[in-house]
Scaffold this active site. Structure first.
Site, PDB file in Angstrom:
ATOM      1  N   GLU A 156     -25.149   4.349 -43.435  1.00  0.00           N
ATOM      2  CA  GLU A 156     -26.016   5.140 -42.575  1.00  0.00           C
ATOM      3  C   GLU A 156     -26.102   6.539 -43.171  1.00  0.00           C
ATOM      4  O   GLU A 156     -25.223   6.973 -43.927  1.00  0.00           O
ATOM      5  CB  GLU A 156     -25.541   5.159 -41.120  1.00  0.00           C
ATOM      6  CG  GLU A 156     -24.137   5.623 -40.896  1.00  0.00           C
ATOM      7  CD  GLU A 156     -23.719   5.494 -39.429  1.00  0.00           C
ATOM      8  OE1 GLU A 156     -24.589   5.268 -38.578  1.00  0.00           O
ATOM      9  OE2 GLU A 156     -22.521   5.634 -39.152  1.00  0.00           O
ATOM     10  N   GLU A 186     -18.183  -3.015 -34.917  1.00  0.00           N
ATOM     11  CA  GLU A 186     -19.374  -2.553 -35.630  1.00  0.00           C
ATOM     12  C   GLU A 186     -18.967  -2.136 -37.034  1.00  0.00           C
ATOM     13  O   GLU A 186     -17.962  -1.436 -37.218  1.00  0.00           O
ATOM     14  CB  GLU A 186     -20.019  -1.376 -34.904  1.00  0.00           C
ATOM     15  CG  GLU A 186     -21.196  -0.762 -35.641  1.00  0.00           C
ATOM     16  CD  GLU A 186     -21.798   0.433 -34.911  1.00  0.00           C
ATOM     17  OE1 GLU A 186     -22.318   1.344 -35.590  1.00  0.00           O
ATOM     18  OE2 GLU A 186     -21.739   0.464 -33.664  1.00  0.00           O
TER      19      GLU A 186
END
Length: 369
Positions: free
Chosen positions: A260, A255
């Site tokens: 974010e 990932e």
């Protein structure tokens, strides 16, 4: 491997010939030029940024050919085929003159003009993009709504939302994509949640390249927006290209969190990497953060530069974090891109009681190789 086949665009240019011969029967006739811009396709009509073109000349009664590229020295070719590289950056127009000669020296010539793209940048070819210059639901040729929770009716990380494919939660208008988180009771997969949002997965997987997403983030506490990738081999319900199942689970798929943002700090962004060691299967993660005080009021470019040696995450021109790549990490195979807002959960935190709705706005998504 790259899931987009890079095409070669061939331009056949047939123009009137200018002859400077004595008019004998040996004079070449019907000089035709075929010019190929290397790597050209519908996204890159002027070539792939290498500046290379391939030229093929043919004429009746011709035994040799010569070419001049934009005023440079004459170059001869017995076969009539030649490759040339233009070195000026950007898209520029160039003249190409071709001569066809007979055995006795009679000749005809022809001049054509081509527009060729050249870039010194490592990632010059646009292989996937969405500019959101349309109205309504996200382009189904490019995006898949992931709406089926993989965890018994709930999403990972203690998130509080259901993802939907409704226009209330994701739509394009006025040149941008809006991902809309809403406070509302919503039942799906046998469970009722207090919030809805959207999670879009790209129907395109790629190995290495530069990802650029120009976006403005939600400003409300409790929102957890993300721009990220997963390995295309992930075994997760409803993942890329629809309801497929890959061969490995998380974190072995890898990932990459390009961007974010937590629900409690709206003045900084995080870039983070999660993976399973391919030799030991041990979970590993690392990352960094940087201050972005106006992420909710202004657009910024969140990007990833990824190759066989490293992965670098940026906000605008600021390097947030760099992770060396290696054979024990799952970052040498295809990944796909995800865009979403989660509510609450591990990085969303507490959602205020007065929250009603907020929006993650994306101006464009571009992937270069």
């Amino acid at each position: 491997m790259n899931f987009l086949n890079i095409a070669f665009l061939t331009l056949t240019l047939v123009l009137s010939c200018s002859s400077e011969s004595s008019g004998s029967n040996d004079t070449p006739i019907d000089l035709n030029l075929e010019i190929t811009l290397v790597g050209a396709n519908s996204n890159n009509p002027n070539g792939d940024g290498s500046g290379k073109i391939q030229v093929s000349a043919s004429a009746q009664n011709a035994v040799r050919y010569a070419f001049r590229f934009d005023g440079e020295d004459l170059v001869e070719s017995a076969s009539g085929t030649i490759e040339h590289t233009f070195t000026k950056n950007g898209v520029n127009s160039y003249s190409i003159v071709a001569w066809a000669y007979s055995e006795t020296g009679e000749f005809i010539n022809k001049t054509v003009t081509v527009d060729v793209y050249r870039s010194d940048e490592e990632f010059a070819t646009l292989v996937f993009s969405d500019e959101f210059e349309y109205e309504g639901s996200p382009d189904t040729q490019k995006w898949h709504h992931q709406v089926i929770p993989p965890n018994n009716g709930s999403w990972h990380n203690n998130e509080l939302q259901h993802y939907t494919d409704r226009p209330e939660n994701s739509f394009a208008s006025n040149g941008t994509l809006k991902i809309h988180a809403i406070k509302e009771e919503y039942t799906a997969s046998g469970s009722t949640k207090a919030y809805t949002s959207a999670r879009l997965n790209s129907k395109y997987a790629f190995t290495y390249g530069r990802v650029e997403v120009r976006a403005k983030l939600p400003g409300s506490a409790g929102t957890w927006p993300a721009i990220w990738t997963l390995g295309a081999n992930v075994n997760e319900t409803g993942n890329y290209f629809g309801d497929q199942y890959g061969s490995v689970g998380w974190p072995l798929c890898g990932e990459i969190d390009i961007m974010e943002q937590t629900g409690w700090d709206k003045n900084s962004i995080i870039s983070h990497f999660h993976w399973g060691d391919l030799n030991t299967q041990e979970y590993k993660d690392t990352g960094g953060e940087t201050a972005v005080s106006n992420a909710s009021t202004e657009f910024h470019i969140y990007s990833l530069e990824w190759d066989a040696s490293s992965m670098k995450a940026y906000v605008d021109d600021t390097l947030v974090f760099e992770l060396p790549n290696s054979s024990d990490k799952p970052y040498n195979h295809a990944h796909y891109l995800l865009l979403n807002i989660a509510m609450g959960g591990n990085l969303g935190g507490e959602v205020p009681a007065n929250f009603t709705q907020d929006t993650f706005e994306i101006d464009y998504v571009r992937i270069y190789q």
